[in-house]
Design a protein around this motif. Structure first.
Motif, PDB file in Angstrom:
ATOM      1  N   ARG A  38      -2.829   9.864 -11.067  1.00 40.54           N
ATOM      2  CA  ARG A  38      -3.210   8.672 -10.302  1.00 40.54           C
ATOM      3  C   ARG A  38      -3.550   7.497 -11.239  1.00 40.54           C
ATOM      4  O   ARG A  38      -2.786   6.551 -11.360  1.00 40.54           O
ATOM      5  N   ASP A  39      -4.663   7.581 -11.952  1.00 39.99           N
ATOM      6  CA  ASP A  39      -5.076   6.471 -12.821  1.00 39.99           C
ATOM      7  C   ASP A  39      -4.099   6.321 -13.980  1.00 39.99           C
ATOM      8  O   ASP A  39      -3.789   5.202 -14.416  1.00 39.99           O
ATOM      9  N   GLN A  42      -0.659   4.835 -12.374  1.00 36.08           N
ATOM     10  CA  GLN A  42      -0.633   3.688 -11.441  1.00 36.08           C
ATOM     11  C   GLN A  42      -0.223   2.365 -12.092  1.00 36.08           C
ATOM     12  O   GLN A  42       0.271   1.462 -11.431  1.00 36.08           O
ATOM     13  N   PHE A  73      -3.550   6.523  -1.475  1.00 33.62           N
ATOM     14  CA  PHE A  73      -2.999   5.990  -0.225  1.00 33.62           C
ATOM     15  C   PHE A  73      -3.468   4.545  -0.076  1.00 33.62           C
ATOM     16  O   PHE A  73      -4.242   4.208   0.813  1.00 33.62           O
ATOM     17  N   HIS A  75      -2.211   0.212  -0.340  1.00 30.31           N
ATOM     18  CA  HIS A  75      -1.063  -0.542   0.148  1.00 30.31           C
ATOM     19  C   HIS A  75       0.078  -0.431  -0.864  1.00 30.31           C
ATOM     20  O   HIS A  75      -0.119  -0.729  -2.043  1.00 30.31           O
ATOM     21  N   ASN A 105      -9.371   2.494   2.678  1.00 27.80           N
ATOM     22  CA  ASN A 105      -9.702   2.000   4.024  1.00 27.80           C
ATOM     23  C   ASN A 105      -9.231   3.022   5.069  1.00 27.80           C
ATOM     24  O   ASN A 105      -8.685   4.076   4.715  1.00 27.80           O
ATOM     25  N   ARG A 111      -3.466   8.144   6.640  1.00 26.50           N
ATOM     26  CA  ARG A 111      -2.311   8.697   5.919  1.00 26.50           C
ATOM     27  C   ARG A 111      -2.684  10.022   5.238  1.00 26.50           C
ATOM     28  O   ARG A 111      -1.912  10.986   5.263  1.00 26.50           O
ATOM     29  N   ASN A 134      -9.406  -6.281  -6.498  1.00 24.39           N
ATOM     30  CA  ASN A 134      -8.910  -4.910  -6.331  1.00 24.39           C
ATOM     31  C   ASN A 134      -8.814  -4.488  -4.869  1.00 24.39           C
ATOM     32  O   ASN A 134      -8.010  -3.640  -4.516  1.00 24.39           O
ATOM     33  N   ASN A 136      -9.440  -6.995  -2.146  1.00 22.43           N
ATOM     34  CA  ASN A 136      -9.325  -8.155  -1.256  1.00 22.43           C
ATOM     35  C   ASN A 136     -10.540  -8.255  -0.325  1.00 22.43           C
ATOM     36  O   ASN A 136     -10.417  -8.655   0.835  1.00 22.43           O
ATOM     37  N   ARG A 137     -11.690  -7.885  -0.837  1.00 18.96           N
ATOM     38  CA  ARG A 137     -12.944  -7.928  -0.082  1.00 18.96           C
ATOM     39  C   ARG A 137     -14.046  -8.468  -0.994  1.00 18.96           C
ATOM     40  O   ARG A 137     -13.965  -8.319  -2.219  1.00 18.96           O
ATOM     41  N   SER A 165     -16.505   0.825 -10.051  1.00 21.57           N
ATOM     42  CA  SER A 165     -15.808   0.219 -11.188  1.00 21.57           C
ATOM     43  C   SER A 165     -16.661  -0.870 -11.829  1.00 21.57           C
ATOM     44  O   SER A 165     -17.580  -1.390 -11.205  1.00 21.57           O
ATOM     45  N   THR A 201     -14.225   0.593 -16.464  1.00 16.51           N
ATOM     46  CA  THR A 201     -12.839   0.228 -16.151  1.00 16.51           C
ATOM     47  C   THR A 201     -12.121  -0.417 -17.331  1.00 16.51           C
ATOM     48  O   THR A 201     -10.924  -0.211 -17.527  1.00 16.51           O
TER      49      THR A 201
HETATM   50  P1  HMG Z   1      -5.437  -6.203   2.484  1.00 13.70           P
HETATM   51  O1  HMG Z   1      -4.220  -7.020   2.225  1.00 13.70           O
HETATM   52  O2  HMG Z   1      -6.737  -6.919   2.635  1.00 13.70           O
HETATM   53  O3  HMG Z   1      -5.203  -5.250   3.729  1.00 13.70           O
HETATM   54  O4  HMG Z   1      -5.533  -5.171   1.297  1.00 13.70           O
HETATM   55  P2  HMG Z   1      -5.452  -5.509   5.278  1.00 13.70           P
HETATM   56  O5  HMG Z   1      -6.536  -4.584   5.700  1.00 13.70           O
HETATM   57  O6  HMG Z   1      -5.647  -6.976   5.526  1.00 13.70           O
HETATM   58  O7  HMG Z   1      -4.065  -5.057   5.914  1.00 13.70           O
HETATM   59  C1  HMG Z   1      -2.873  -5.792   5.658  1.00 13.70           C
HETATM   60  C2  HMG Z   1      -1.660  -4.930   5.944  1.00 13.70           C
HETATM   61  O8  HMG Z   1      -1.632  -3.866   4.997  1.00 13.70           O
HETATM   62  C3  HMG Z   1      -1.652  -4.270   7.328  1.00 13.70           C
HETATM   63  O9  HMG Z   1      -0.289  -4.159   7.718  1.00 13.70           O
HETATM   64  C4  HMG Z   1      -2.168  -2.889   7.046  1.00 13.70           C
HETATM   65  O10 HMG Z   1      -1.726  -1.907   7.969  1.00 13.70           O
HETATM   66  C5  HMG Z   1      -1.573  -2.619   5.689  1.00 13.70           C
HETATM   67  P3  HMG Z   1       0.322  -5.151   8.845  1.00 13.70           P
HETATM   68  O11 HMG Z   1      -0.531  -4.933  10.046  1.00 13.70           O
HETATM   69  O12 HMG Z   1       0.165  -6.516   8.246  1.00 13.70           O
HETATM   70  O13 HMG Z   1       1.740  -4.676   8.928  1.00 13.70           O
HETATM   71  N1  HMG Z   1      -2.434  -1.665   4.943  1.00 13.70           N
HETATM   72  C6  HMG Z   1      -2.011  -0.512   4.411  1.00 13.70           C
HETATM   73  N2  HMG Z   1      -0.798   0.084   4.350  1.00 13.70           N
HETATM   74  C7  HMG Z   1      -0.749   1.289   3.734  1.00 13.70           C
HETATM   75  N3  HMG Z   1      -1.821   1.910   3.203  1.00 13.70           N
HETATM   76  C8  HMG Z   1      -3.029   1.342   3.242  1.00 13.70           C
HETATM   77  C9  HMG Z   1      -3.149   0.077   3.858  1.00 13.70           C
HETATM   78  N4  HMG Z   1      -4.201  -0.744   4.045  1.00 13.70           N
HETATM   79  C10 HMG Z   1      -3.751  -1.797   4.719  1.00 13.70           C
HETATM   80  N5  HMG Z   1      -4.089   1.980   2.707  1.00 13.70           N
HETATM   81  C11 HMG Z   1      -6.251  -3.040   0.440  1.00 13.70           C
HETATM   82  C12 HMG Z   1      -6.645  -4.288   1.212  1.00 13.70           C
HETATM   83  C13 HMG Z   1      -7.516  -2.243   0.163  1.00 13.70           C
HETATM   84  C14 HMG Z   1      -5.284  -2.238   1.283  1.00 13.70           C
HETATM   85  C15 HMG Z   1      -5.555  -3.458  -0.877  1.00 13.70           C
HETATM   86  O14 HMG Z   1      -6.422  -4.305  -1.553  1.00 13.70           O
HETATM   87  C16 HMG Z   1      -5.222  -2.286  -1.766  1.00 13.70           C
HETATM   88  O15 HMG Z   1      -4.352  -1.483  -1.440  1.00 13.70           O
HETATM   89  N6  HMG Z   1      -5.871  -2.173  -2.919  1.00 13.70           N
HETATM   90  C17 HMG Z   1      -5.646  -1.043  -3.835  1.00 13.70           C
HETATM   91  C18 HMG Z   1      -5.946  -1.422  -5.223  1.00 13.70           C
HETATM   92  C19 HMG Z   1      -5.805  -0.237  -6.136  1.00 13.70           C
HETATM   93  O16 HMG Z   1      -5.202   0.779  -5.796  1.00 13.70           O
HETATM   94  N7  HMG Z   1      -6.378  -0.339  -7.374  1.00 13.70           N
HETATM   95  C20 HMG Z   1      -6.341   0.722  -8.336  1.00 13.70           C
HETATM   96  C21 HMG Z   1      -7.291   1.838  -8.019  1.00 13.70           C
HETATM   97  S1  HMG Z   1      -8.976   1.463  -8.482  1.00 13.70           S
HETATM   98  C22 HMG Z   1      -9.073   1.934 -10.157  1.00 13.70           C
HETATM   99  O17 HMG Z   1      -8.077   2.196 -10.770  1.00 13.70           O
HETATM  100  C23 HMG Z   1     -10.439   2.065 -10.804  1.00 13.70           C
HETATM  101  C24 HMG Z   1     -10.871   3.523 -10.982  1.00 13.70           C
HETATM  102  O18 HMG Z   1      -9.948   4.238 -11.803  1.00 13.70           O
HETATM  103  C25 HMG Z   1     -12.272   3.596 -11.615  1.00 13.70           C
HETATM  104  C26 HMG Z   1     -12.408   2.721 -12.872  1.00 13.70           C
HETATM  105  O19 HMG Z   1     -11.618   2.852 -13.813  1.00 13.70           O
HETATM  106  O20 HMG Z   1     -13.336   1.891 -12.847  1.00 13.70           O
HETATM  107  C27 HMG Z   1     -10.957   4.261  -9.630  1.00 13.70           C
END
Ligand code: HMG
Ligand code: MG
Length: 321
Positions: A38-39, A42, A73, A75, A105, A111, A134, A136-137, A165, A201
């Motif tokens: 995953r990490d 990605q 899971f 976007h 979310n 999913r 990360n 959008n909130r 993070s 992070t």
């Molecule tokens: P958003 O654009 O605000 O989403 O993104 P929304 O809630 O406004 O929804 C918009 C559209 O996206 C909708 O579709 C939803 O259904 C769809 P529409 O109605 O327009 O057709 N949607 C999704 N589709 C599939 N799967 C979903 C999903 N959610 C909404 N889950 C969101 C908000 C959270 C989804 C977005 O910001 C996102 O996906 N962010 C992920 C970022 C990410 O993965 N970052 C890396 C992981 S974190 C990390 O690596 C740090 C860590 O390792 C620890 C460290 O190192 O510190 C963990």
């Protein structure tokens, strides 16, 4: 390590392993929480074929890693590399159900539930800027997004881990006060998460900072066995930071096979602590971990062949040269 030895060295060094010289007052056993699939993946710019991801996970499990975080899971447009989450989990079948996956979310949770996942992880930010970039909130809005995820997951009998993070610094905001990190972590636990992984992070943390953060969590009444440490190795501090965690008694460490990793939404985030480097340290300290280092190194060398560049792990380089 400078601690006095508690018992004599346990004999000569086996090929491919360090000499075991235990240090005083460290945990007897540690859980390595593998985040490579995953990490680690990605941030890879070229799409890694799903069959390679499946084989990676199966190889990591057979190398003895007790927990392998499989995918996210999120976007698919935000993290295209993990857009194959459904296909990957379907291919993994029964094995996949026991592996943790990231869900930001309710859509992500739906999913994961459809595929029978039993362990999910939410991922919060200790800072306002990274919450926006990360997730959008805003910082506060992230809790509203997570609240129904944790409630529904717990109602369905799932185990929920929460990441925080930017615990040691943020590329946009600079220093992150320890109290802010504790407050965010406590709020995630109050939502119902059972474990908290404290993420560096961008890899800027140093050992004294780790000690201070863990002391602040203890002061706030957080039991030590709830905490995990998640280090990225940008400044080469990850193993020193693990030592600080071990001295404080933390027994879960996140790491990524071969030292792959990074976050696409965090400037200057580079690879995670390499699992091989962690295994070398723990073996040297006589701390049980259950991982076969040779099988792990072979896995990282095999994966490096697929990614087209050598692993950044010092231990992988030393053992595969
Ligand atoms: P958003 O654009 O605000 O989403 O993104 P929304 O809630 O406004 O929804 C918009 C559209 O996206 C909708 O579709 C939803 O259904 C769809 P529409 O109605 O327009 O057709 N949607 C999704 N589709 C599939 N799967 C979903 C999903 N959610 C909404 N889950 C969101 C908000 C959270 C989804 C977005 O910001 C996102 O996906 N962010 C992920 C970022 C990410 O993965 N970052 C890396 C992981 S974190 C990390 O690596 C740090 C860590 O390792 C620890 C460290 O190192 O510190 C963990
Ligand atoms: Mg990370």
């Amino acid at each position: 390590m400078t601690e006095p030895m508690t018992e004599p060295m346990t004999g000569s060094r086996a090929a491919g392993l360090p000499m075991t010289v235990p240090a005083a007052d460290l945990p007897a056993r540690v859980t390595i929480y593998e985040v490579g699939p995953r990490d680690g993946l990605q941030n890879e710019p070229e799409l890694v074929p799903v069959e390679v991801k499946e084989e990676l996970i199966r190889r990591l499990l057979s190398a003895g890693l007790p927990v392998v975080e499989a995918t996210s899971f999120v976007h698919p447009a935000w993290v295209p590399q993990l857009a194959d989450a459904e296909e990957l989990m379907t291919r993994l079948g029964e094995t996949g159900r026991g592996l943790p996956v990231l869900v930001p979310n309710e859509r992500g949770l739906d999913r994961a539930l459809e595929l029978g996942c039993e362990h999910v992880a939410i991922f919060g930010s200790a800072t306002e800027t990274f919450a926006r970039k990360n997730l959008n909130r805003s910082l506060d809005e992230q809790f509203a997004m997570f609240q129904p995820v944790v409630r529904r997951a717990r109602d369905a009998g799932l185990d929920v881990r929460a990441y925080v993070s930017m615990c040691f610094g943020d590329p946009w905001e600079g220093a992150v006060p320890v109290e802010q990190v504790v407050s965010v972590g406590r709020r995630l636990l109050d939502l119902g998460a059972s474990r908290l992984s404290l993420g560096d992070t961008i890899g800027v943390g140093t050992a004294g900072h780790v000690t201070a953060l863990l002391a602040a969590y203890a002061e706030a009444g957080t039991p030590l066995d709830v905490l995990a440490l998640h280090f990225h190795d940008t400044y080469g501090q990850a193993l020193a930071n693990v030592c600080a965690g071990l001295r404080a008694g933390v027994t879960t460490y996140d790491a990524s096979a071969g030292g792959l990793g990074g976050c696409p939404f965090a400037k200057s985030a580079t690879g995670n602590l390499a699992t091989e480097d962690l295994v070398w340290l723990l073996t040297g300290l006589g701390i049980e971990h259950g991982v076969d280092l040779d099988a792990l190194v072979q896995t990282s060398v095999w994966l490096a062949g697929h990614l087209g560049r050598p692993s950044p792990s010092a231990v992988v380089r030393a053992l595969s040269g």
